[in-house]
Design an enzyme around this catalytic site. Structure first.
Site, PDB file in Angstrom:
ATOM      1  N   ARG A 279      13.790 103.448 120.998  1.00 23.98           N
ATOM      2  CA  ARG A 279      14.414 104.657 120.575  1.00 23.98           C
ATOM      3  C   ARG A 279      14.250 104.576 119.093  1.00 23.98           C
ATOM      4  O   ARG A 279      15.295 103.862 118.542  1.00 23.98           O
ATOM      5  CB  ARG A 279      15.725 105.129 121.065  1.00 23.98           C
ATOM      6  CG  ARG A 279      16.183 106.312 120.480  1.00 23.98           C
ATOM      7  CD  ARG A 279      17.640 106.690 121.162  1.00 23.98           C
ATOM      8  NE  ARG A 279      18.746 106.170 121.071  1.00 23.98           N
ATOM      9  CZ  ARG A 279      19.886 106.370 121.549  1.00 23.98           C
ATOM     10  NH1 ARG A 279      20.071 107.736 121.753  1.00 23.98           N
ATOM     11  NH2 ARG A 279      21.145 105.574 121.435  1.00 23.98           N
TER      12      ARG A 279
ATOM     13  N   ASP B 217      29.453 103.879 120.194  1.00 24.33           N
ATOM     14  CA  ASP B 217      28.427 103.824 119.221  1.00 24.33           C
ATOM     15  C   ASP B 217      28.638 104.902 118.379  1.00 24.33           C
ATOM     16  O   ASP B 217      29.695 105.632 118.615  1.00 24.33           O
ATOM     17  CB  ASP B 217      27.301 103.927 119.990  1.00 24.33           C
ATOM     18  CG  ASP B 217      26.629 105.066 120.840  1.00 24.33           C
ATOM     19  OD1 ASP B 217      27.614 106.008 120.809  1.00 24.33           O
ATOM     20  OD2 ASP B 217      25.713 105.092 121.477  1.00 24.33           O
TER      21      ASP B 217
END
Length: 534
Positions: free
Chosen positions: A163, A443
């Site tokens: 990603r 996160d």
């Protein structure tokens, strides 16, 4: 570097020269030159559309101009057999030990993350590229300096997806013709240049996840990037396969169009639940009626999250694409069996919902959850996927996608958001992009929710149970108390040697600002560069 027009202002440590070769730099620079103008226009378009929504000259809904795409008879290209079964995927940052452990976790796929689980320091980005290069060639190993324990790749390991950063983040250390490169092109380009042919020879890639798209036009941009990259390396078109995370509210109304734009390169869609919650709050920040309850009450089985999850399954399976479920952020709780079992019971219920609804796979953040998720999917999904479950019974309206969760807004919820938001920012400023806090793996996306909820409540003077109206003054008092609690939890030495004061000040500015900051990582990135000489 000998590439004309390119200036690299990050330190060149040992090993970086093998990633930043003249050929690789030239490849990335060509992508930047070819696509940066469209990239800038797409970011400007995001701003323009949001201003229209705030002025109430644009309403939420499915696009009338793309009705023919939604009504058309088309399907995405089939994926390679190696990723036909993706029942459990694990995600994490690109540090060396994490890459090995994730690939060895028993999951079908490991998504190596240059984005929300990663602080984009120069060293993190370059060492991450080295780690992934070695993982692709199955030569990666690591010896822990504190224990001497050796980590190496197992023969039977997960398939690698990568990603890159979202479109909003720049790479200020890689300057092309006087301007920083988009971080997305830097991450994608370097990985693709060094690894695509090797992955293709091994029959396992190149595969990507695309974050934070807001429209089919952004998907079209990525598709054109893929075509250009494949042509430049003489790799057949359609070799790249990419899964798009549906993690913004605008993208939920353009799922079919996004699949259509990437139909030659599509590996389906994923329910990026945490960023989606954040986007729901951010994109409706001007709407008082869109105030959410405590973060823990915004669950996938209700309201807008339930609607978008079902719509994603129906959309994907209608077009022959995989529909991936969302992240379980829970981490196992040591030394408290009762609390651990209660947490895992919620994970099991979440994964059971996903597989029985028709998802083809799911995400976990911790290796300890892989076996739990796999057991549930194995019991209810006996084939590689569920593409044959079309879900024509699902009907999702605009109103469904905008329905807010019901529930209380409490002072304990505010306190938790403060502790999570500040501690995550403190870790991020130290170069750590994901951190375990209160039995969850936090996160950037989860920290964004905490930040956005407090901003909403202060902005609209919302009354919270156990406190009353959350004014800036009331927030400041709570933040003082919660920082004292954090200091007690982490200890004086850790607190004074860390970056808590700076993180608190930044969090204060973000939640009390008159205008909502698009992403907390943007000001944090600037602070990072100023204070870490990075």
């Amino acid at each position: 570097m000998a590439v004309e027009g390119v200036f690299i202002n990050g330190p060149m440590r040992s090993g970086y020269e093998a990633i930043l070769t003249d050929e690789a730099v030239a490849f990335v620079a060509e992508l930047v030159r070819r696509f940066r103008d469209r990239h800038a226009a797409l970011l400007a378009r995001r701003v323009d559309l949001q201003r229209e929504r705030e002025r109430h000259t644009r309403s939420w809904g499915f696009l009338p101009e793309t009705h023919a795409v939604r009504a058309g008879d088309w399907r995405v290209a089939p994926v390679p057999s190696v990723i036909a079964d993706r029942r459990v995927e694990i995600t994490g940052p690109v540090d060396r030990k994490m890459v090995i452990n994730a690939l060895n976790s028993g999951a079908k796929v490991f998504m190596a993350d240059f984005e929300d689980a990663n602080t984009p320091t120069w060293d993190n980005q370059l060492s991450g590229q080295i780690n992934l290069r070695d993982a692709v060639r199955e030569t990666i190993e690591y010896t822990a300096p504190e224990s001497g324990k050796r980590y190496a790749l197992a023969s039977d390991h997960a398939v690698l997806f990568v990603r890159p950063r979202g479109l909003h983040l720049p790479e200020r250390h890689f300057v092309v013709d006087g301007a920083p490169a988009p971080g997305s092109l830097f991450d994608f380009g370097l990985f693709f240049f060094h690894n695509a042919k090797e992955q293709l020879a091994r029959g396992a890639g190149p595969f990507f996840y695309l974050p934070k798209l807001e429209s089919h036009l952004e998907a079209r941009w990525w598709n054109d990037v893929f075509l250009s990259a494949q042509d430049a390396l003489n790799i057949p078109r359609g070799t790249i396969k990419a899964t798009v995370l549906i993690e913004t509210l605008p993208a939920a109304f353009e799922m079919e169009e996004i699949l259509y734009e990437l139909r030659e390169h599509s590996a389906g869609l994923n329910c990026g639940r945490w960023d989606y919650i954040f986007s729901f709050i951010k994109k409706r920040a001007h709407e008082r009626e869109a105030i959410t309850p405590d973060r823990g009450l915004v669950t996938m089985d209700k309201a807008f999250l339930r609607a978008y999850s079902l719509l994603l399954i129906r959309t994907c399976h209608k077009r022959g694409a995989q529909a991936m479920g969302g992240m379980a952020a829970v981490i196992p709780i040591k030394n408290d069996p009762a609390a651990n079992e209660a947490a895992l019971a919620k994970v099991r219920a979440d994964k059971l919902r996903e597989v029985t609804d028709g998802h083809d796979g799911t995400w976990v953040a911790h290796p300890g959850l892989v076996s739990i998720a796999k057991e549930i999917f194995d019991a209810h999904m006996t084939s590689a996927n569920q593409l044959d479950r079309v879900r024509d019974d699902v009907s999702v309206t605009v109103e469904d996608l905008l329905r807010v969760h019901e529930g209380a807004r409490t002072v304990d919820g505010v306190r938790h958001n403060i502790r999570v938001g500040v501690q995550y920012l403190e870790a991020w400023l130290r170069g750590v992009g994901c951190v375990p806090l209160y039995n969850l793996m936090e996160d950037a996306a989860t920290a964004e929710i905490s930040r956005a909820q407090i901003w909403q409540q202060i902005r609209y003077g919302i009354s919270v149970d156990g406190l009353g109206v959350l004014t800036p003054e009331a927030y400041a008092k709570l933040a003082d108390e919660e920082m004292a609690r954090v200091r007690g939890e982490v200890g004086d030495e850790r607190f004074t040697s860390g970056r808590f004061t700076e993180a608190r000040a930044m969090f204060d500015r973000l939640v009390t600002a008159s205008v909502f900051e698009e992403f907390l990582t943007l000001p944090a990135y600037e602070a990072l560069r100023q204070t870490m000489n990075d």
